[in-house]
Write a protein that holds these residues in place. Structure first.
Motif, PDB file in Angstrom:
ATOM      1  N   GLY A   1       0.820  -1.207   0.000  1.00  0.00           N
ATOM      2  CA  GLY A   1       0.000   0.000   0.000  1.00  0.00           C
ATOM      3  C   GLY A   1       0.852   1.254   0.000  1.00  0.00           C
ATOM      4  O   GLY A   1       0.529   2.246  -0.667  1.00  0.00           O
ATOM      5  N   MET A   2       1.961   1.238   0.737  1.00  0.00           N
ATOM      6  CA  MET A   2       2.868   2.379   0.750  1.00  0.00           C
ATOM      7  C   MET A   2       3.551   2.547  -0.605  1.00  0.00           C
ATOM      8  O   MET A   2       3.823   3.674  -1.046  1.00  0.00           O
ATOM      9  N   ASN A   3       3.832   1.436  -1.262  1.00  0.00           N
ATOM     10  CA  ASN A   3       4.408   1.519  -2.609  1.00  0.00           C
ATOM     11  C   ASN A   3       3.457   2.239  -3.558  1.00  0.00           C
ATOM     12  O   ASN A   3       3.871   3.019  -4.418  1.00  0.00           O
ATOM     13  N   GLN A   4       2.160   1.946  -3.401  1.00  0.00           N
ATOM     14  CA  GLN A   4       1.144   2.619  -4.204  1.00  0.00           C
ATOM     15  C   GLN A   4       1.140   4.122  -3.914  1.00  0.00           C
ATOM     16  O   GLN A   4       1.013   4.946  -4.822  1.00  0.00           O
ATOM     17  N   LEU A   5       1.314   4.468  -2.636  1.00  0.00           N
ATOM     18  CA  LEU A   5       1.351   5.878  -2.253  1.00  0.00           C
ATOM     19  C   LEU A   5       2.561   6.573  -2.865  1.00  0.00           C
ATOM     20  O   LEU A   5       2.468   7.712  -3.347  1.00  0.00           O
ATOM     21  N   VAL A   6       3.705   5.909  -2.867  1.00  0.00           N
ATOM     22  CA  VAL A   6       4.906   6.471  -3.516  1.00  0.00           C
ATOM     23  C   VAL A   6       4.641   6.724  -4.992  1.00  0.00           C
ATOM     24  O   VAL A   6       5.019   7.762  -5.544  1.00  0.00           O
ATOM     25  N   ALA A   7       3.961   5.773  -5.638  1.00  0.00           N
ATOM     26  CA  ALA A   7       3.641   5.936  -7.063  1.00  0.00           C
ATOM     27  C   ALA A   7       2.735   7.135  -7.291  1.00  0.00           C
ATOM     28  O   ALA A   7       2.914   7.894  -8.258  1.00  0.00           O
ATOM     29  N   TYR A   8       1.745   7.328  -6.401  1.00  0.00           N
ATOM     30  CA  TYR A   8       0.863   8.486  -6.508  1.00  0.00           C
ATOM     31  C   TYR A   8       1.666   9.786  -6.402  1.00  0.00           C
ATOM     32  O   TYR A   8       1.489  10.724  -7.188  1.00  0.00           O
ATOM     33  N   PHE A   9       2.546   9.836  -5.399  1.00  0.00           N
ATOM     34  CA  PHE A   9       3.345  11.043  -5.206  1.00  0.00           C
ATOM     35  C   PHE A   9       4.281  11.292  -6.393  1.00  0.00           C
ATOM     36  O   PHE A   9       4.507  12.438  -6.792  1.00  0.00           O
ATOM     37  N   ALA A  10       4.841  10.227  -6.940  1.00  0.00           N
ATOM     38  CA  ALA A  10       5.720  10.387  -8.109  1.00  0.00           C
ATOM     39  C   ALA A  10       4.953  10.963  -9.287  1.00  0.00           C
ATOM     40  O   ALA A  10       5.440  11.841 -10.008  1.00  0.00           O
ATOM     41  N   GLU A  11       3.736  10.473  -9.480  1.00  0.00           N
ATOM     42  CA  GLU A  11       2.890  10.971 -10.567  1.00  0.00           C
ATOM     43  C   GLU A  11       2.586  12.460 -10.400  1.00  0.00           C
ATOM     44  O   GLU A  11       2.475  13.197 -11.382  1.00  0.00           O
ATOM     45  N   ASP A  12       2.484  12.910  -9.155  1.00  0.00           N
ATOM     46  CA  ASP A  12       2.171  14.312  -8.879  1.00  0.00           C
ATOM     47  C   ASP A  12       3.407  15.190  -8.792  1.00  0.00           C
ATOM     48  O   ASP A  12       3.312  16.376  -8.452  1.00  0.00           O
ATOM     49  N   GLY A  13       4.594  14.625  -9.069  1.00  0.00           N
ATOM     50  CA  GLY A  13       5.822  15.424  -9.074  1.00  0.00           C
ATOM     51  C   GLY A  13       6.336  15.793  -7.699  1.00  0.00           C
ATOM     52  O   GLY A  13       6.971  16.844  -7.532  1.00  0.00           O
ATOM     53  N   GLU A  14       6.101  14.928  -6.707  1.00  0.00           N
ATOM     54  CA  GLU A  14       6.513  15.238  -5.335  1.00  0.00           C
ATOM     55  C   GLU A  14       7.950  14.823  -5.034  1.00  0.00           C
ATOM     56  O   GLU A  14       8.444  15.033  -3.924  1.00  0.00           O
ATOM     57  N   PHE A  15       8.638  14.235  -6.026  1.00  0.00           N
ATOM     58  CA  PHE A  15      10.046  13.851  -5.865  1.00  0.00           C
ATOM     59  C   PHE A  15      10.913  14.643  -6.834  1.00  0.00           C
ATOM     60  O   PHE A  15      10.467  15.031  -7.922  1.00  0.00           O
ATOM     61  N   ALA A  16      12.182  14.837  -6.450  1.00  0.00           N
ATOM     62  CA  ALA A  16      13.089  15.634  -7.286  1.00  0.00           C
ATOM     63  C   ALA A  16      13.530  14.873  -8.526  1.00  0.00           C
ATOM     64  O   ALA A  16      13.791  15.473  -9.569  1.00  0.00           O
ATOM     65  N   ASN A  17      13.614  13.541  -8.437  1.00  0.00           N
ATOM     66  CA  ASN A  17      14.080  12.768  -9.583  1.00  0.00           C
ATOM     67  C   ASN A  17      13.619  11.316  -9.456  1.00  0.00           C
ATOM     68  O   ASN A  17      13.106  10.887  -8.413  1.00  0.00           O
ATOM     69  N   GLU A  18      13.854  10.562 -10.507  1.00  0.00           N
ATOM     70  CA  GLU A  18      13.432   9.156 -10.542  1.00  0.00           C
ATOM     71  C   GLU A  18      14.239   8.304  -9.576  1.00  0.00           C
ATOM     72  O   GLU A  18      13.744   7.303  -9.050  1.00  0.00           O
ATOM     73  N   LYS A  19      15.486   8.687  -9.339  1.00  0.00           N
ATOM     74  CA  LYS A  19      16.322   7.907  -8.438  1.00  0.00           C
ATOM     75  C   LYS A  19      15.736   7.884  -7.033  1.00  0.00           C
ATOM     76  O   LYS A  19      15.745   6.847  -6.350  1.00  0.00           O
ATOM     77  N   ALA A  20      15.212   9.006  -6.574  1.00  0.00           N
ATOM     78  CA  ALA A  20      14.600   9.070  -5.244  1.00  0.00           C
ATOM     79  C   ALA A  20      13.391   8.146  -5.157  1.00  0.00           C
ATOM     80  O   ALA A  20      13.182   7.460  -4.151  1.00  0.00           O
ATOM     81  N   VAL A  21      12.594   8.111  -6.225  1.00  0.00           N
ATOM     82  CA  VAL A  21      11.418   7.229  -6.255  1.00  0.00           C
ATOM     83  C   VAL A  21      11.855   5.769  -6.250  1.00  0.00           C
ATOM     84  O   VAL A  21      11.323   4.938  -5.501  1.00  0.00           O
ATOM     85  N   ARG A  22      12.838   5.461  -7.079  1.00  0.00           N
ATOM     86  CA  ARG A  22      13.281   4.076  -7.232  1.00  0.00           C
ATOM     87  C   ARG A  22      13.850   3.521  -5.927  1.00  0.00           C
ATOM     88  O   ARG A  22      13.611   2.353  -5.570  1.00  0.00           O
ATOM     89  N   SER A  23      14.592   4.326  -5.180  1.00  0.00           N
ATOM     90  CA  SER A  23      15.189   3.847  -3.935  1.00  0.00           C
ATOM     91  C   SER A  23      14.115   3.499  -2.905  1.00  0.00           C
ATOM     92  O   SER A  23      14.225   2.489  -2.197  1.00  0.00           O
ATOM     93  N   LEU A  24      13.050   4.308  -2.834  1.00  0.00           N
ATOM     94  CA  LEU A  24      11.950   3.995  -1.927  1.00  0.00           C
ATOM     95  C   LEU A  24      11.205   2.743  -2.381  1.00  0.00           C
ATOM     96  O   LEU A  24      10.817   1.894  -1.560  1.00  0.00           O
ATOM     97  N   ASP A  25      11.000   2.635  -3.677  1.00  0.00           N
ATOM     98  CA  ASP A  25      10.282   1.490  -4.230  1.00  0.00           C
ATOM     99  C   ASP A  25      11.019   0.179  -3.933  1.00  0.00           C
ATOM    100  O   ASP A  25      10.413  -0.818  -3.531  1.00  0.00           O
ATOM    101  N   ILE A  26      12.330   0.186  -4.127  1.00  0.00           N
ATOM    102  CA  ILE A  26      13.132  -1.019  -3.867  1.00  0.00           C
ATOM    103  C   ILE A  26      13.049  -1.398  -2.393  1.00  0.00           C
ATOM    104  O   ILE A  26      12.891  -2.580  -2.040  1.00  0.00           O
ATOM    105  N   HIS A  27      13.141  -0.416  -1.523  1.00  0.00           N
ATOM    106  CA  HIS A  27      13.081  -0.671  -0.089  1.00  0.00           C
ATOM    107  C   HIS A  27      11.748  -1.293   0.306  1.00  0.00           C
ATOM    108  O   HIS A  27      11.696  -2.286   1.051  1.00  0.00           O
ATOM    109  N   LEU A  28      10.656  -0.724  -0.184  1.00  0.00           N
ATOM    110  CA  LEU A  28       9.333  -1.227   0.176  1.00  0.00           C
ATOM    111  C   LEU A  28       9.059  -2.602  -0.422  1.00  0.00           C
ATOM    112  O   LEU A  28       8.357  -3.426   0.184  1.00  0.00           O
ATOM    113  N   THR A  29       9.598  -2.868  -1.597  1.00  0.00           N
ATOM    114  CA  THR A  29       9.439  -4.198  -2.200  1.00  0.00           C
ATOM    115  C   THR A  29      10.085  -5.268  -1.329  1.00  0.00           C
ATOM    116  O   THR A  29       9.534  -6.360  -1.123  1.00  0.00           O
TER     117      THR A  29
END
Length: 438
Positions: A356-384
């Protein structure tokens, strides 16, 4: 069962907040002829009355769908020309067609009383020559027919270009027009009937580019309809201008008056402007954890026109990281009228999970809440990884890795890699998830 309940709640929200059966525009005035509707459309654009521009377009679409395609394109292009078009100086930009299906249209300027050219016209010709040399296969159409001492602008422009080395077989001369509207009309008479041209772009003085661009785009569409031909595409981005220091823009009134002539319609005056009356909301009242807000906002006016203003309204954000009732404030302002509406939505209680948190990260990424893709990817890997330990019911590893996840969130917020809102919601859920597994 929960999904069915949510659908029923959404239907109740639509029924309770919207007193009409559909959300498209509704007006009682559908008896106007096409010319009147076009005149009103032009008037409202000049008044910057966007709601009435949309209302006029919808009336055209209902009664004259073929003409709607033309005038919807005109308004879209006018918006681009006024707000987004880059005005190029000295030479046409890169990226234009490089074959003989493209033509530069060079607009004339009044000759001196003795029939010689003003410096402004020579400046336009210098820009035209630079552009023609950059695109050696293109045609160059010179236009202007006001006669002074036996000379027209078109003839003088032709001779100047030939004298400066441009091949005569690349030059098209239009020497009958007496203003910008006629420039456009007579130019396309040549291009549609005597040449195999697919695209055109303008060369003039910089201050003149916007007005001439909307004239030429509109005229091309109208001529194509009349002649039953494919429209010659107007490339507004291909413009090139000569810069005049003491004059850099033209008024909207001048553009509007010309558009009445281009469209061959009567001038409209003192038309009523739609007045904002009510806001209506369409969407869901119940949400799962981490689900995005799903609402549409509609404005209703004193003439019963209804418009979707979701993109323009100020809609409060939904914190769906925690269950409970949430109040959403909605504000919309138009023509100094401000309307507010508050609704209460519910976030349903359910267990927090890494997926569920991974889904939330995806929502925030879609809305431009991260500075870059690397920041999104690191959170995604951790939650996986945490999700894997959840499935194995390895509580200690879930807690350990969520602690690392918090460290990563803190690093991202300290280095401006994540927004405050995303950080707050993710750290709150991360702490709740660790509490569940401790």
């Amino acid at each position: 069962m929960r999904k069915i309940c949510k659908i029923l709640v959404s239907m109740l929200l639509i029924i309770s907040l919207m007193p009409f059966s559909n959300v498209s525009a509704e007006t009682t005035d559908t008896s106007k002829d096409l010319e009147t509707l076009i005149s009103e459309l032009i008037y409202y654009y000049g008044e910057d009355a966007r709601t009435d521009v949309l209302r006029s377009l919808e009336l055209i679409e209902e009664e004259y769908p073929e003409d709607y395609e033309i005038w919807n394109s005109v308004i879209d292009k006018w918006d681009i020309i006024e707000n987004d078009m880059e005005e190029n100086l000295t030479v046409a930009p890169d990226g234009l067609p490089e074959d003989d299906t493209h033509a530069f249209i060079v607009l004339g300027f009044a000759l001196k009383s003795d029939g010689t050219m003003e410096d402004e016209l020579i400046g336009r010709l210098e820009v035209a020559l630079n552009s023609a040399e950059k695109y050696p296969e293109s045609y160059v159409l010179v236009t202007g027919g006001v006669e002074k001492n036996g000379w027209t602008e078109g003839d003088r422009m032709h001779d100047w270009l030939v004298d400066h080395g441009l091949s005569e077989d690349r030059i098209i001369v239009e020497n009958e027009s007496s203003n910008t509207v006629q420039n456009a009309s007579y130019s396309f008479d040549f291009l549609y009937n005597e040449y195999d041209i697919e695209t055109v772009s303008l060369i003039s003085s910089q201050y003149h580019i916007k007005r001439a661009s909307i004239f030429y785009h509109t005229m091309s569409l109208l001529k194509a309809k009349k002649l039953e031909k494919e429209p010659i595409e107007f490339l507004e981005e291909g413009n090139a201008g000569w810069y005049r220091e003491d004059k850099t823009e033209e008024s909207m009134d001048l553009k509007v008056r010309g558009m009445y002539s281009i469209a061959d319609v009567e001038v409209s005056t003192d038309l009523p402007i739609s007045k904002l009356e009510k806001l209506f909301i369409n969407g869901d009242l119940e949400y799962d954890l981490n689900e995005k807000l799903n609402l549409k906002v509609y404005a209703k006016y004193d003439n019963d026109f209804v418009r979707d203003v979701t993109e323009l309204a100020d809609i409060g954000k939904l914190d769906s990281s925690e269950p409970g009732d949430k109040e959403i404030e909605i504000n919309y302002e138009e023509n100094d009228i401000i309307l507010n509406k508050n609704i209460t939505v519910s976030v349903l209680d359910e267990e927090i999970s890494a997926s569920g948190m991974n889904q939330l990260v995806a929502y925030f990424a879609e809305d431009g809440e991260f500075a870059n893709e690397k920041a999104v990817r690191s959170l995604d890997i951790h939650l996986t990884s945490v999700g894997h330990y959840e499935n194995q019911e390895e509580a200690a590893k879930v807690v350990q890795h969520m602690g690392g996840f918090n460290d990563l969130l803190n690093y991202q917020i300290d280095n401006d890699l994540i927004s405050e809102e995303a950080y707050h919601m993710l750290i709150t859920q991360s702490n709740a998830l660790m509490d569940m597994w401790e």
